[in-house]
Design a protein around this motif. Sequence first.
Motif, PDB file in Angstrom:
ATOM      1  N   SER A 297      -3.892   1.886  -2.583  1.00 43.46           N
ATOM      2  CA  SER A 297      -3.441   3.181  -2.086  1.00 43.46           C
ATOM      3  C   SER A 297      -4.510   3.768  -1.201  1.00 43.46           C
ATOM      4  O   SER A 297      -5.705   3.665  -1.502  1.00 43.46           O
ATOM      5  CB  SER A 297      -3.140   4.130  -3.245  1.00 43.46           C
ATOM      6  OG  SER A 297      -4.281   4.267  -4.058  1.00 43.46           O
ATOM      7  N   ASN A 298      -4.090   4.331  -0.097  1.00 41.92           N
ATOM      8  CA  ASN A 298      -5.051   5.021   0.758  1.00 41.92           C
ATOM      9  C   ASN A 298      -5.594   6.231   0.012  1.00 41.92           C
ATOM     10  O   ASN A 298      -5.052   6.650  -1.007  1.00 41.92           O
ATOM     11  CB  ASN A 298      -4.376   5.446   2.059  1.00 41.92           C
ATOM     12  CG  ASN A 298      -3.913   4.241   2.860  1.00 41.92           C
ATOM     13  OD1 ASN A 298      -4.484   3.163   2.732  1.00 41.92           O
ATOM     14  ND2 ASN A 298      -2.874   4.412   3.638  1.00 41.92           N
ATOM     15  N   LYS A 299      -6.637   6.791   0.509  1.00 42.40           N
ATOM     16  CA  LYS A 299      -7.280   7.879  -0.207  1.00 42.40           C
ATOM     17  C   LYS A 299      -6.315   9.028  -0.444  1.00 42.40           C
ATOM     18  O   LYS A 299      -5.609   9.461   0.454  1.00 42.40           O
ATOM     19  CB  LYS A 299      -8.504   8.358   0.558  1.00 42.40           C
ATOM     20  CG  LYS A 299      -9.649   7.355   0.511  1.00 42.40           C
ATOM     21  CD  LYS A 299     -10.911   7.913   1.125  1.00 42.40           C
ATOM     22  CE  LYS A 299     -12.049   6.915   0.991  1.00 42.40           C
ATOM     23  NZ  LYS A 299     -13.312   7.441   1.551  1.00 42.40           N
ATOM     24  N   MET A 300      -6.305   9.495  -1.692  1.00 47.69           N
ATOM     25  CA  MET A 300      -5.435  10.606  -2.089  1.00 47.69           C
ATOM     26  C   MET A 300      -6.320  11.697  -2.680  1.00 47.69           C
ATOM     27  O   MET A 300      -6.445  11.817  -3.895  1.00 47.69           O
ATOM     28  CB  MET A 300      -4.411  10.141  -3.111  1.00 47.69           C
ATOM     29  CG  MET A 300      -3.545   8.987  -2.647  1.00 47.69           C
ATOM     30  SD  MET A 300      -2.439   8.416  -3.953  1.00 47.69           S
ATOM     31  CE  MET A 300      -1.729   6.963  -3.158  1.00 47.69           C
ATOM     32  N   PRO A 301      -6.930  12.494  -1.860  1.00 41.34           N
ATOM     33  CA  PRO A 301      -7.917  13.476  -2.350  1.00 41.34           C
ATOM     34  C   PRO A 301      -7.331  14.568  -3.219  1.00 41.34           C
ATOM     35  O   PRO A 301      -8.065  15.230  -3.943  1.00 41.34           O
ATOM     36  CB  PRO A 301      -8.505  14.056  -1.055  1.00 41.34           C
ATOM     37  CG  PRO A 301      -7.437  13.865  -0.030  1.00 41.34           C
ATOM     38  CD  PRO A 301      -6.773  12.571  -0.395  1.00 41.34           C
ATOM     39  N   LYS A 302      -5.996  14.775  -3.165  1.00 42.61           N
ATOM     40  CA  LYS A 302      -5.388  15.868  -3.909  1.00 42.61           C
ATOM     41  C   LYS A 302      -4.808  15.448  -5.255  1.00 42.61           C
ATOM     42  O   LYS A 302      -4.271  16.282  -5.979  1.00 42.61           O
ATOM     43  CB  LYS A 302      -4.297  16.522  -3.057  1.00 42.61           C
ATOM     44  CG  LYS A 302      -4.814  17.179  -1.787  1.00 42.61           C
ATOM     45  CD  LYS A 302      -3.706  17.882  -1.024  1.00 42.61           C
ATOM     46  CE  LYS A 302      -4.233  18.539   0.244  1.00 42.61           C
ATOM     47  NZ  LYS A 302      -3.166  19.243   0.994  1.00 42.61           N
ATOM     48  N   VAL A 303      -4.893  14.169  -5.610  1.00 43.08           N
ATOM     49  CA  VAL A 303      -4.360  13.707  -6.891  1.00 43.08           C
ATOM     50  C   VAL A 303      -5.214  14.263  -8.020  1.00 43.08           C
ATOM     51  O   VAL A 303      -6.408  13.982  -8.116  1.00 43.08           O
ATOM     52  CB  VAL A 303      -4.319  12.167  -6.955  1.00 43.08           C
ATOM     53  CG1 VAL A 303      -3.904  11.715  -8.351  1.00 43.08           C
ATOM     54  CG2 VAL A 303      -3.338  11.625  -5.925  1.00 43.08           C
TER      55      VAL A 303
ATOM     56  N   SER B 291       0.824  -1.204   0.000  1.00 41.80           N
ATOM     57  CA  SER B 291       0.000   0.000   0.000  1.00 41.80           C
ATOM     58  C   SER B 291       0.859   1.254   0.000  1.00 41.80           C
ATOM     59  O   SER B 291       1.996   1.249   0.473  1.00 41.80           O
ATOM     60  CB  SER B 291      -0.942   0.020   1.216  1.00 41.80           C
ATOM     61  OG  SER B 291      -0.198   0.092   2.415  1.00 41.80           O
ATOM     62  N   ILE B 292       0.299   2.327  -0.540  1.00 41.81           N
ATOM     63  CA  ILE B 292       0.969   3.621  -0.624  1.00 41.81           C
ATOM     64  C   ILE B 292       0.137   4.634   0.142  1.00 41.81           C
ATOM     65  O   ILE B 292      -1.082   4.687  -0.017  1.00 41.81           O
ATOM     66  CB  ILE B 292       1.111   4.081  -2.079  1.00 41.81           C
ATOM     67  CG1 ILE B 292       1.777   2.995  -2.929  1.00 41.81           C
ATOM     68  CG2 ILE B 292       1.883   5.370  -2.175  1.00 41.81           C
ATOM     69  CD1 ILE B 292       1.697   3.274  -4.404  1.00 41.81           C
ATOM     70  N   SER B 293       0.819   5.450   0.943  1.00 43.59           N
ATOM     71  CA  SER B 293       0.137   6.518   1.672  1.00 43.59           C
ATOM     72  C   SER B 293       0.866   7.829   1.396  1.00 43.59           C
ATOM     73  O   SER B 293       2.040   7.967   1.719  1.00 43.59           O
ATOM     74  CB  SER B 293       0.130   6.232   3.177  1.00 43.59           C
ATOM     75  OG  SER B 293      -0.545   5.033   3.461  1.00 43.59           O
ATOM     76  N   ALA B 294       0.157   8.755   0.783  1.00 44.52           N
ATOM     77  CA  ALA B 294       0.721  10.074   0.480  1.00 44.52           C
ATOM     78  C   ALA B 294      -0.438  11.063   0.420  1.00 44.52           C
ATOM     79  O   ALA B 294      -0.979  11.329  -0.655  1.00 44.52           O
ATOM     80  CB  ALA B 294       1.498  10.057  -0.827  1.00 44.52           C
ATOM     81  N   PRO B 295      -0.826  11.615   1.545  1.00 45.63           N
ATOM     82  CA  PRO B 295      -2.033  12.463   1.587  1.00 45.63           C
ATOM     83  C   PRO B 295      -1.950  13.733   0.760  1.00 45.63           C
ATOM     84  O   PRO B 295      -2.987  14.269   0.364  1.00 45.63           O
ATOM     85  CB  PRO B 295      -2.165  12.787   3.089  1.00 45.63           C
ATOM     86  CG  PRO B 295      -0.802  12.570   3.665  1.00 45.63           C
ATOM     87  CD  PRO B 295      -0.201  11.469   2.867  1.00 45.63           C
ATOM     88  N   ASP B 296      -0.741  14.243   0.474  1.00 46.35           N
ATOM     89  CA  ASP B 296      -0.597  15.476  -0.310  1.00 46.35           C
ATOM     90  C   ASP B 296      -0.251  15.215  -1.775  1.00 46.35           C
ATOM     91  O   ASP B 296       0.084  16.143  -2.513  1.00 46.35           O
ATOM     92  CB  ASP B 296       0.488  16.368   0.309  1.00 46.35           C
ATOM     93  CG  ASP B 296       0.066  16.944   1.646  1.00 46.35           C
ATOM     94  OD1 ASP B 296      -1.147  17.078   1.868  1.00 46.35           O
ATOM     95  OD2 ASP B 296       0.941  17.245   2.473  1.00 46.35           O
ATOM     96  N   LEU B 297      -0.332  13.965  -2.200  1.00 50.26           N
ATOM     97  CA  LEU B 297       0.068  13.598  -3.559  1.00 50.26           C
ATOM     98  C   LEU B 297      -0.837  14.262  -4.595  1.00 50.26           C
ATOM     99  O   LEU B 297      -2.058  14.266  -4.455  1.00 50.26           O
ATOM    100  CB  LEU B 297       0.020  12.078  -3.728  1.00 50.26           C
ATOM    101  CG  LEU B 297       0.848  11.499  -4.872  1.00 50.26           C
ATOM    102  CD1 LEU B 297       2.336  11.687  -4.594  1.00 50.26           C
ATOM    103  CD2 LEU B 297       0.540  10.020  -5.071  1.00 50.26           C
ATOM    104  N   GLU B 298      -0.189  14.814  -5.660  1.00 50.76           N
ATOM    105  CA  GLU B 298      -0.920  15.462  -6.746  1.00 50.76           C
ATOM    106  C   GLU B 298      -0.767  14.720  -8.064  1.00 50.76           C
ATOM    107  O   GLU B 298      -1.618  14.843  -8.948  1.00 50.76           O
ATOM    108  CB  GLU B 298      -0.439  16.909  -6.909  1.00 50.76           C
ATOM    109  CG  GLU B 298      -0.672  17.776  -5.673  1.00 50.76           C
ATOM    110  CD  GLU B 298      -0.095  19.169  -5.821  1.00 50.76           C
ATOM    111  OE1 GLU B 298       0.545  19.425  -6.881  1.00 50.76           O
ATOM    112  OE2 GLU B 298      -0.260  19.993  -4.906  1.00 50.76           O
TER     113      GLU B 298
END
Length: 447
Positions: free
Chosen positions: A268-274, A247-254
């Motif tokens: 991947s955990n939720k990435m709301p900023k992608v 799994s990948i965790s990056a909350p600020d990922l775009e």
Amino acid sequence: MITCIPLLRQNASSRKVVTYTRPDRLSDLPNVLLIKILSSLKAREVAQTCILSKRWRNLWASVPCLNFDIAEFSSLNSTESHRRFIKFVSSFLLSIVENASLDVFHLICDGDHPFYNGISDAASAWIEKAVKCKPKKLQLEVFYYEGLTIPDSLYICDSLEELYIRMDSGRQKYLFEPEEVYLPKLKRLHLSDFQAFAYGMEKLRYGCPILESLSLVYFLLETQNVFFGSLKRLSMTRCYFDYLDFSISAPDLEYLSIDGGSIGCISSNKMPKVTEASIIFYRVEETEYDVLSSLVNVEVLEITIPYLSELVKYALKNSLIFPKLKRLTLGRFCMNCAFSTLSSLLKRTSKLEILTLYHDCSNEVDGDCCCMVNKSKILQIVDCYRRKCKTKNSIEKVEWFDCKCLKEVKVLCNKYTSGVLQLVKRVKLSTKGLKKARVVVLYYGRK
């Protein structure tokens, strides 16, 4: 500085030499500009400028951008080129100004003979010397040399803003196991042909507090989770994981890019900023689509898969909707075969503006669709289009693209065939008056 150029002039009575003088404007430039010009050259070319004149004699030792490439010595035989290269780089680094600061240090060692390892010890010393000069960008590309060790001082260089390392011994991946990682200014990191355990990734995570861009190529990850709090761009190409539930965790990922490899059940955990993502799959397994669940807010999406049906099944099963998607690229498969399935997917992209379809022509027979089951249906639709048939029955055969904001549909293909022509006509029929539908033919992957 004045340059004298002898010119011959023929008079009526005799020939005589007339000397014309003009200023050397290049040498009259200030040192700052001359050093900037030299910074764009390879290190060997920089050193050669010392013979131009007294004005240039000592400038090369102050250049802040050093680019050492063994290819500059490729005219010699392999052993001799290595020997000359080692001597040149060592002498150059010893001659640079003491306490000089570097902006860029770039080292390329691409050997033809794996058995020649004389460069390994020398390269470690060069890296050590470069680190002492506090570079902002350091790039290492070393191939086919066993025994090369990266000094620990590289991973605690507090001046580095960009680090690019590509290692390839030709046999096994380079183990990423630094004793300590402290790179407080590092924003961009590229690692290729490495192997890392959980403790190595943890050190990287805590030692790079402002890391924004991470690129992993041919990387073996023997860990279950990767977490980067400040990461904005993540690219993984041909990466392999030991855990099926990686799994990948990056909350600020775009930006997210995943290109093949043994990705197993990557989630991947939720990435709301992608907002932009590129996903390439080489197999058709439902578990591989889990990463799409984190891309519901994406605006630009590229998906390359063998078949479209599995993706649509996953989207329907998990109720995936892409309400913000504006640009979508799909491929590489036969778009004619997947046309009705494509319409089902597009119903979940209400704001789509630009659709790009990469049509795979490799399985076409005489330019026609490779799927014989759908071939007759396609030809019927094309025939209706030619006859401009507007009857109710003919309209029912068309799978409408239910995208009210759609402005352009682009078809990419590696060759222009009748199958492509069929696809373009189907697009025109299915887009309710869309005028802009163009074909771009690619050659060897380029436009």
